[in-house]
Write a protein that holds these residues in place. Structure first.
Motif, PDB file in Angstrom:
ATOM      1  N   ALA A   1       0.844  -1.170   0.000  1.00  0.00           N
ATOM      2  CA  ALA A   1       0.000   0.000   0.000  1.00  0.00           C
ATOM      3  C   ALA A   1       0.889   1.233   0.000  1.00  0.00           C
ATOM      4  CB  ALA A   1      -0.903   0.004   1.215  1.00  0.00           C
ATOM      5  N   VAL A   2       0.542   2.193  -0.833  1.00  0.00           N
ATOM      6  CA  VAL A   2       1.287   3.442  -0.920  1.00  0.00           C
ATOM      7  C   VAL A   2       0.636   4.446   0.016  1.00  0.00           C
ATOM      8  CG1 VAL A   2       1.998   5.319  -2.424  1.00  0.00           C
ATOM      9  CG2 VAL A   2       1.896   2.975  -3.285  1.00  0.00           C
ATOM     10  N   VAL A   3       1.424   5.072   0.843  1.00  0.00           N
ATOM     11  CA  VAL A   3       0.903   6.044   1.814  1.00  0.00           C
ATOM     12  C   VAL A   3       1.410   7.424   1.416  1.00  0.00           C
ATOM     13  CG1 VAL A   3       0.882   6.729   4.237  1.00  0.00           C
ATOM     14  CG2 VAL A   3       0.893   4.309   3.608  1.00  0.00           C
ATOM     15  N   SER A   4       0.497   8.379   1.343  1.00  0.00           N
ATOM     16  CA  SER A   4       0.862   9.751   0.985  1.00  0.00           C
ATOM     17  C   SER A   4       1.499  10.441   2.187  1.00  0.00           C
ATOM     18  CB  SER A   4      -0.394  10.516   0.547  1.00  0.00           C
ATOM     19  OG  SER A   4      -0.093  11.862   0.354  1.00  0.00           O
TER      20      SER A   4
ATOM     21  N   THR B   1      -1.628  16.988   6.117  1.00  0.00           N
ATOM     22  CA  THR B   1      -2.860  16.824   6.881  1.00  0.00           C
ATOM     23  C   THR B   1      -3.068  15.367   7.199  1.00  0.00           C
ATOM     24  OG1 THR B   1      -4.173  16.603   4.894  1.00  0.00           O
ATOM     25  CG2 THR B   1      -3.916  18.824   5.791  1.00  0.00           C
ATOM     26  N   GLY B   2      -3.546  15.078   8.397  1.00  0.00           N
ATOM     27  CA  GLY B   2      -3.778  13.709   8.845  1.00  0.00           C
ATOM     28  C   GLY B   2      -4.885  13.041   8.058  1.00  0.00           C
TER      29      GLY B   2
ATOM     30  N   THR C   1      -5.723   8.379   1.707  1.00  0.00           N
ATOM     31  CA  THR C   1      -4.858   7.701   0.759  1.00  0.00           C
ATOM     32  C   THR C   1      -4.615   6.261   1.183  1.00  0.00           C
ATOM     33  OG1 THR C   1      -3.768   9.805   0.278  1.00  0.00           O
ATOM     34  CG2 THR C   1      -2.624   7.809  -0.412  1.00  0.00           C
ATOM     35  N   SER C   2      -4.458   6.032   2.476  1.00  0.00           N
ATOM     36  CA  SER C   2      -4.247   4.677   2.985  1.00  0.00           C
ATOM     37  C   SER C   2      -5.477   3.811   2.751  1.00  0.00           C
ATOM     38  CB  SER C   2      -3.924   4.711   4.472  1.00  0.00           C
ATOM     39  OG  SER C   2      -2.713   5.384   4.703  1.00  0.00           O
TER      40      SER C   2
ATOM     41  N   GLY D   1      -8.110  -0.430  -0.209  1.00  0.00           N
ATOM     42  CA  GLY D   1      -9.240  -0.880  -1.032  1.00  0.00           C
ATOM     43  C   GLY D   1      -8.752  -1.452  -2.355  1.00  0.00           C
ATOM     44  N   TYR D   2      -7.778  -0.793  -2.956  1.00  0.00           N
ATOM     45  CA  TYR D   2      -7.207  -1.261  -4.217  1.00  0.00           C
ATOM     46  C   TYR D   2      -6.514  -2.613  -4.024  1.00  0.00           C
ATOM     47  CZ  TYR D   2      -4.375  -1.472  -8.429  1.00  0.00           C
ATOM     48  OH  TYR D   2      -3.798  -1.882  -9.610  1.00  0.00           O
TER      49      TYR D   2
END
Length: 120
Positions: A1-4, A8-9, A15-16, A21-22
């Motif tokens: 999973a890519v985390v931005s 902002t929290g 994004t997580s 979901g993807y």
């Protein structure tokens, strides 16, 4: 999973969640693909078994008839019955011989049909 790495929290969480979901969607698609392939393999095996069973059933019918005729020739009881009717042999000897011939015919039939079924 890519985390931005946004400041902002809420953006990081969003994004997580989208990435999770993807990943779940990809995992589900992969599982569905594997499941479909397994069903297809199972279907092919079942079709092969059914075809093999039908072929064996039709070929066994011809062999059973030949086998029945040969057993009848080998354990022929008509001559013994004729001897009994004509009085050539005593009733006790004739019936004893007839009993042995019929029992032999029965056992020979069962044994040969079983072997034919097992080996074909």
């Amino acid at each position: 999973a890519v985390v931005s790495t946004q400041s902002t929290g809420g953006g990081v969480v969003t994004t997580s969640v989208v990435a999770m979901g993807y990943a779940c969607k990809q995992k589900l698609l992969s599982w569905q693909q594997e499941h479909m392939e397994q069903l297809l393999r199972t279907s092919h095996v079942e079709q092969h078994y059914i075809q093999h069973y039908q072929n064996m059933s039709t070929s066994l019918v011809g062999y059973f008839e030949k086998l029945r005729q040969r057993i009848s020739e080998l354990s022929e009881t008509d001559s013994t019955l004729q001897k009994l009717k004509s009085g050539e042999v005593s009733k006790l000897e004739g019936w004893e011989l007839l009993r042995k011939q019929v029992l032999t015919k029965l056992l020979l039939s069962l044994y040969s049909y079983t072997l034919l079924t097992l080996f074909l």
